[in-house]
Design a protein around this motif. Structure first.
Motif, mmCIF file in Angstrom:
data_model
loop_
_atom_site.group_PDB
_atom_site.id
_atom_site.type_symbol
_atom_site.label_atom_id
_atom_site.label_comp_id
_atom_site.label_asym_id
_atom_site.label_seq_id
_atom_site.Cartn_x
_atom_site.Cartn_y
_atom_site.Cartn_z
ATOM 1 N N SER A 117 67.440 -11.490 62.067
ATOM 2 C CA SER A 117 68.840 -11.142 62.295
ATOM 3 C C SER A 117 69.770 -12.197 61.702
ATOM 4 N N ALA A 118 69.419 -13.475 61.876
ATOM 5 C CA ALA A 118 70.231 -14.548 61.308
ATOM 6 C C ALA A 118 70.209 -14.493 59.786
ATOM 7 N N ARG A 119 69.040 -14.208 59.214
ATOM 8 C CA ARG A 119 68.953 -14.116 57.748
ATOM 9 C C ARG A 119 69.838 -12.994 57.226
ATOM 10 N N ARG A 120 69.795 -11.830 57.906
ATOM 11 C CA ARG A 120 70.617 -10.700 57.476
ATOM 12 C C ARG A 120 72.103 -11.012 57.610
ATOM 13 N N PHE A 121 72.463 -11.727 58.655
ATOM 14 C CA PHE A 121 73.868 -12.077 58.851
ATOM 15 C C PHE A 121 74.369 -12.955 57.705
ATOM 16 N N VAL A 122 73.598 -13.969 57.361
ATOM 17 C CA VAL A 122 73.988 -14.882 56.281
ATOM 18 C C VAL A 122 74.030 -14.152 54.940
ATOM 19 N N ALA A 123 73.071 -13.232 54.742
ATOM 20 C CA ALA A 123 73.001 -12.493 53.482
ATOM 21 C C ALA A 123 73.951 -11.298 53.438
ATOM 22 N N LYS A 124 74.681 -11.075 54.544
ATOM 23 C CA LYS A 124 75.605 -9.953 54.658
ATOM 24 C C LYS A 124 74.911 -8.606 54.450
ATOM 25 N N GLU A 125 73.700 -8.515 55.017
ATOM 26 C CA GLU A 125 72.935 -7.276 54.992
ATOM 27 C C GLU A 125 73.149 -6.520 56.297
ATOM 28 N N PRO A 126 72.866 -5.207 56.338
ATOM 29 C CA PRO A 126 73.034 -4.441 57.579
ATOM 30 C C PRO A 126 72.180 -5.019 58.699
ATOM 31 N N PRO A 127 72.674 -5.003 59.924
ATOM 32 C CA PRO A 127 71.884 -5.536 61.049
ATOM 33 C C PRO A 127 70.709 -4.640 61.377
ATOM 34 N N GLN A 128 69.731 -5.217 62.086
ATOM 35 C CA GLN A 128 68.566 -4.431 62.510
ATOM 36 C C GLN A 128 68.936 -3.424 63.584
#
Length: 276
Positions: free
Chosen positions: A248-259
């Motif tokens: 979740s933290a990786r997606r947040f930093v990468a501005k990807e959709p959340p899980q």
């Protein structure tokens, strides 16, 4: 799993759907159904592939409650025999209340007596616009069961729970929402789609965080602040060390959709006359 006689059950993409399936009796809960509920819920608990559970009823009804016709046909029983027979209902109640995954009740038509009680054991209750709920027990001289003496006062407060149980009056869907018994009212055609969408959304949550949150909430009204803060600290120690949080933290930093994403609801126009 042994063949089911009073229920149907299927799992698709992590969402289990359990259907009360005695439509000829509006899904009245007889001893066989109570036994199958207890057995099936124990199986669900052991199945890690199930991440959310939807409970509904077949044939345009959730459940008319206990099988009064069956009670009428039964021979005389002693209080001890009746108490022993209640164990199957106790087991089903404990298994459902203790399930560590989210449970959604999709209630269409009648949810009377034990059917109403069963819906109250879910984490989220969705109603169709033709749903009718009733703590009907006093009409036939019985005590509320399937955990209602525990759940209903915690949802609506003690005085309102007494009124609903003493009067055995019927509730419409909008009143049920206003009392906190249900979350949403939907057209009949949208009920299961909304329940399934909600369940699929919950499948995207962290299994550990969801389980810990549900266990803590179930304990909260019988606990003090110190106990709840201890549960909070212990739960966070587990959840914060999970791979889910790292992703979740990786997606947040990468501005990807959340899980995890809660499904938006398309609010329909409902006929207020049906919801009175």
């Amino acid at each position: 799993m042994t063949a089911l006689e009073t229920l149907t059950y299927e799992v698709t993409d992590g969402v289990a759907t359990l259907t009360l399936n005695r439509p000829e009796s509006k899904n009245a809960i007889n001893p066989a159904m109570a036994d199958e509920l207890g057995d099936l819920l124990a199986t669900v608990k052991r199945d890690a592939s199930v991440r959310a559970l939807v409970i509904t009823g077949a044939g345009g009804a959730f459940s008319a409650g206990g099988d009064v016709r069956g009670m009428n046909g039964a021979g005389p029983r002693s209080p001890g025999q009746i108490r022993a027979g209640m164990e199957r209902y106790r087991r089903a109640t404990v298994e459902l209340m203790g399930l560590d995954r989210p449970v959604i009740a999709a209630v269409d038509g009648v949810a009377y007596g034990a059917g109403f009680s069963l819906a109250l054991l879910a984490d989220i209750v969705l109603l169709s616009e033709r749903a009718r709920l009733c703590m009907v027990f006093q009409r036939i001289g019985l005590v509320p069961d399937f955990g209602a003496l525990y759940t209903l006062p915690r949802i609506v407060g003690l005085q309102r729970a007494k009124e609903l149980m003493f009067s055995a009056r019927e509730l419409g869907p909008q009143e049920a929402v206003s009392l906190g018994i249900a979350l949403e009212v939907l057209p009949v055609s949208d009920l299961m789609a909304r329940a399934q969408a909600m369940a699929r959304g919950l499948c995207g949550a962290s299994d550990a965080a969801m389980s810990l949150t549900k266990q803590a909430l179930n304990a909260s009204l019988g606990s003090d602040l110190s106990t709840m803060l201890e549960m909070e600290a212990s739960g966070q120690a587990i959840a914060a060390s999970s791979d889910y949080l790292k992703e979740s933290a990786r997606r947040f930093v990468a501005k990807e959709p959340p899980q995890f994403r809660w499904p938006e609801r398309q609010v329909p126009h409902l006929d207020p006359k049906k919801n009175a």
